[in-house]
Design a protein around this motif. Structure first.
Motif, PDB file in Angstrom:
ATOM      1  N   LEU A  63      17.852 -37.917  20.499  1.00 60.04           N
ATOM      2  CA  LEU A  63      19.169 -37.315  21.540  1.00 60.04           C
ATOM      3  C   LEU A  63      18.739 -38.359  22.916  1.00 60.04           C
ATOM      4  O   LEU A  63      19.934 -38.743  23.251  1.00 60.04           O
ATOM      5  N   LEU A  64      17.755 -38.489  23.332  1.00 57.70           N
ATOM      6  CA  LEU A  64      17.675 -39.379  24.347  1.00 57.70           C
ATOM      7  C   LEU A  64      17.555 -40.912  24.253  1.00 57.70           C
ATOM      8  O   LEU A  64      17.717 -41.425  25.389  1.00 57.70           O
ATOM      9  N   ASN A  65      17.249 -41.267  23.265  1.00 55.61           N
ATOM     10  CA  ASN A  65      16.951 -42.682  22.962  1.00 55.61           C
ATOM     11  C   ASN A  65      18.142 -43.624  23.251  1.00 55.61           C
ATOM     12  O   ASN A  65      18.140 -44.740  23.602  1.00 55.61           O
ATOM     13  N   ASN A  66      19.301 -43.181  23.178  1.00 48.53           N
ATOM     14  CA  ASN A  66      20.500 -43.684  23.326  1.00 48.53           C
ATOM     15  C   ASN A  66      20.816 -43.974  24.762  1.00 48.53           C
ATOM     16  O   ASN A  66      21.767 -44.878  25.127  1.00 48.53           O
ATOM     17  N   VAL A 146      -1.157 -30.766  33.669  1.00 46.16           N
ATOM     18  CA  VAL A 146      -0.084 -31.461  34.116  1.00 46.16           C
ATOM     19  C   VAL A 146       1.144 -30.421  34.108  1.00 46.16           C
ATOM     20  O   VAL A 146       1.321 -29.601  33.181  1.00 46.16           O
ATOM     21  N   LYS A 147       1.882 -30.412  35.180  1.00 46.94           N
ATOM     22  CA  LYS A 147       3.071 -29.537  35.275  1.00 46.94           C
ATOM     23  C   LYS A 147       4.091 -30.367  35.166  1.00 46.94           C
ATOM     24  O   LYS A 147       4.647 -31.113  35.846  1.00 46.94           O
ATOM     25  N   ALA A 148       4.844 -29.837  34.082  1.00 49.85           N
ATOM     26  CA  ALA A 148       5.925 -30.598  33.735  1.00 49.85           C
ATOM     27  C   ALA A 148       7.363 -29.863  34.241  1.00 49.85           C
ATOM     28  O   ALA A 148       7.160 -28.952  34.923  1.00 49.85           O
ATOM     29  N   GLY A 149       8.355 -30.734  33.970  1.00 51.93           N
ATOM     30  CA  GLY A 149       9.725 -30.040  34.670  1.00 51.93           C
ATOM     31  C   GLY A 149      10.631 -29.300  33.800  1.00 51.93           C
ATOM     32  O   GLY A 149      11.301 -28.568  34.434  1.00 51.93           O
ATOM     33  N   PHE A 150      10.155 -29.449  32.625  1.00 55.32           N
ATOM     34  CA  PHE A 150      10.939 -28.523  31.545  1.00 55.32           C
ATOM     35  C   PHE A 150      10.169 -28.378  30.167  1.00 55.32           C
ATOM     36  O   PHE A 150       9.384 -29.057  30.012  1.00 55.32           O
ATOM     37  N   TYR A 151      10.075 -26.834  29.874  1.00 49.78           N
ATOM     38  CA  TYR A 151       9.274 -26.420  28.711  1.00 49.78           C
ATOM     39  C   TYR A 151      10.148 -25.953  27.616  1.00 49.78           C
ATOM     40  O   TYR A 151      10.896 -24.960  27.921  1.00 49.78           O
ATOM     41  N   LEU A 331      20.117 -33.114  28.553  1.00 52.46           N
ATOM     42  CA  LEU A 331      20.635 -34.383  29.211  1.00 52.46           C
ATOM     43  C   LEU A 331      20.877 -34.347  30.650  1.00 52.46           C
ATOM     44  O   LEU A 331      20.868 -34.877  31.591  1.00 52.46           O
ATOM     45  N   ASP A 332      21.344 -32.893  31.043  1.00 43.30           N
ATOM     46  CA  ASP A 332      21.744 -32.388  32.511  1.00 43.30           C
ATOM     47  C   ASP A 332      20.096 -32.419  33.294  1.00 43.30           C
ATOM     48  O   ASP A 332      19.994 -32.941  34.087  1.00 43.30           O
ATOM     49  N   SER A 337      17.259 -34.819  37.173  1.00 43.36           N
ATOM     50  CA  SER A 337      15.749 -34.678  37.594  1.00 43.36           C
ATOM     51  C   SER A 337      15.083 -36.075  38.134  1.00 43.36           C
ATOM     52  O   SER A 337      15.138 -36.975  37.472  1.00 43.36           O
ATOM     53  N   THR A 338      14.707 -36.033  39.243  1.00 44.49           N
ATOM     54  CA  THR A 338      13.711 -37.453  39.800  1.00 44.49           C
ATOM     55  C   THR A 338      12.191 -36.837  40.348  1.00 44.49           C
ATOM     56  O   THR A 338      11.550 -37.768  40.007  1.00 44.49           O
TER      57      THR A 338
END
Length: 341
Positions: A63-66, A146-151, A331-332, A337-338
């Protein structure tokens, strides 16, 4: 089995207490969690395995590679190397572990790395000359350092975390309350025709937190089996006597999809590394028969059994409905996210 669970319940209560204290210490910052100035997505589960993390991680990479430079960081379960390892042309399953090696072989546009210390692994990835724009942490739901931004939390249909207990009486690595950390919950390995009524029943059983979203997916099998040189339609092998080999958690659906009456199914532990004796036994049992295995097992068996008789069957995760909404949510998050807050 029920009596055994009752006997183990005191040990589960002790395990639950220790893990709950650990989680509390991270929640109130007695134990330090680290954040990074990159979007980081965790894919994991509460249970000990068998929820379909590999195909879901592969789905996210595709999904993200493109759009982005994607890196995947795994611990490299049962690998024979130590520390941080970046996949390259010298990589194999012994160096990376079977699942990361599978990602590397199929998705070479992505950066694949392993490190049991996720903080150290992320720091090494961000020190690369071509830094990743997003990092996927595979099987890291309990890695609170590690605190991720999305789980993303996975739970298998028919084996929901809501129906389970913590180890050793059950199969949960932490209590069901750990699900509250998830942004998205995916019920995996569903029947492809799962009704909307059954989906709603499961939503209620999971007792979602405000803002949590649930998706439902199933495992889709390729219509061909492969090795390094050949692809063969599975249907043409239906009536051919075969040896079917699986060293994965919960292999029964794989066997049921491939097996015919006279086929022999051989089961090994998840992530099993085959000994020389076992390889010789496999050769003897198979004789001139086709051997079909899972893609993950193929990473450990390729080059050790006759190539012209050894094949693997790829799988992929497919959403029953609302797949476009899932893609848009991911994708959003990445696009907006920065930092990971």
């Amino acid at each position: 089995m029920k009596n055994l669970r009752l006997l183990l319940l005191p040990f589960s209560l002790l395990y639950w207490f220790i893990v709950s204290i650990r989680n509390l210490f991270y929640d109130i910052a007695i134990f330090k969690s680290y954040t990074f100035n990159k979007p980081i997505i965790v894919i994991g589960n509460l249970s000990t395995g068998g929820t379909g993390k590999s195909p879901q991680t592969e789905y996210l990479i595709r999904l993200l590679n493109n759009v982005y430079r994607v890196a995947t960081l795994s611990r490299g379960y049962k690998r024979k190397s130590k520390g941080f390892v970046l996949a390259d042309e010298k990589a194999n399953a012994d160096i990376l572990g079977d699942e990361p090696y599978q990602f590397y072989k199929k998705l070479q546009q992505a950066t694949i790395a392993v490190d049991a210390d996720r903080k150290n692994g992320i720091e090494n990835l961000l020190a690369l000359s071509s830094k990743p724009q997003i990092i996927l942490l595979d099987d890291a739901y309990q890695h609170r350092r590690v605190k991720a931004g999305f789980y993303i939390l996975l739970t298998a249909y028919g084996d929901l975390y809501a129906d389970d207990f913590v180890l050793p009486a059950g199969n949960l690595r932490e209590s069901r309350s750990g699900a509250k950390r998830a942004n998205i919950i995916i019920v995996t390995k569903c029947p492809s025709n799962l009704s909307l009524q059954e989906q709603e029943r499961i939503r209620k059983k999971l007792r979602l937190q405000s803002g949590q979203k649930v998706y439902f997916s199933y495992i889709a099998y390729d219509d061909k089996v492969y090795n390094t040189t050949t692809a063969v339609a599975l249907e043409t092998l239906r009536n051919t006597n075969k040896i079917i080999v699986a060293g994965i958690a919960k292999p029964q659906p794989f066997f049921e999809h491939v097996k015919q009456d006279d086929d022999v199914c051989l089961t090994y532990p998840d992530h099993h590394y085959f000994t020389e004796t076992e390889l010789k036994e496999l050769e003897t049992i198979s004789r001139n028969k086709i051997i079909i295995t899972t893609e993950k097992d193929y990473m450990r068996l390729a080059g050790k059994l006759p190539e012209d008789r050894l094949f693997y069957l790829p799988i992929m995760t497919t959403f029953i409905n609302e797949g476009d909404n899932f893609d848009k949510t991911i994708l959003d998050y990445v696009g907006k996210s920065t930092t990971n807050r």
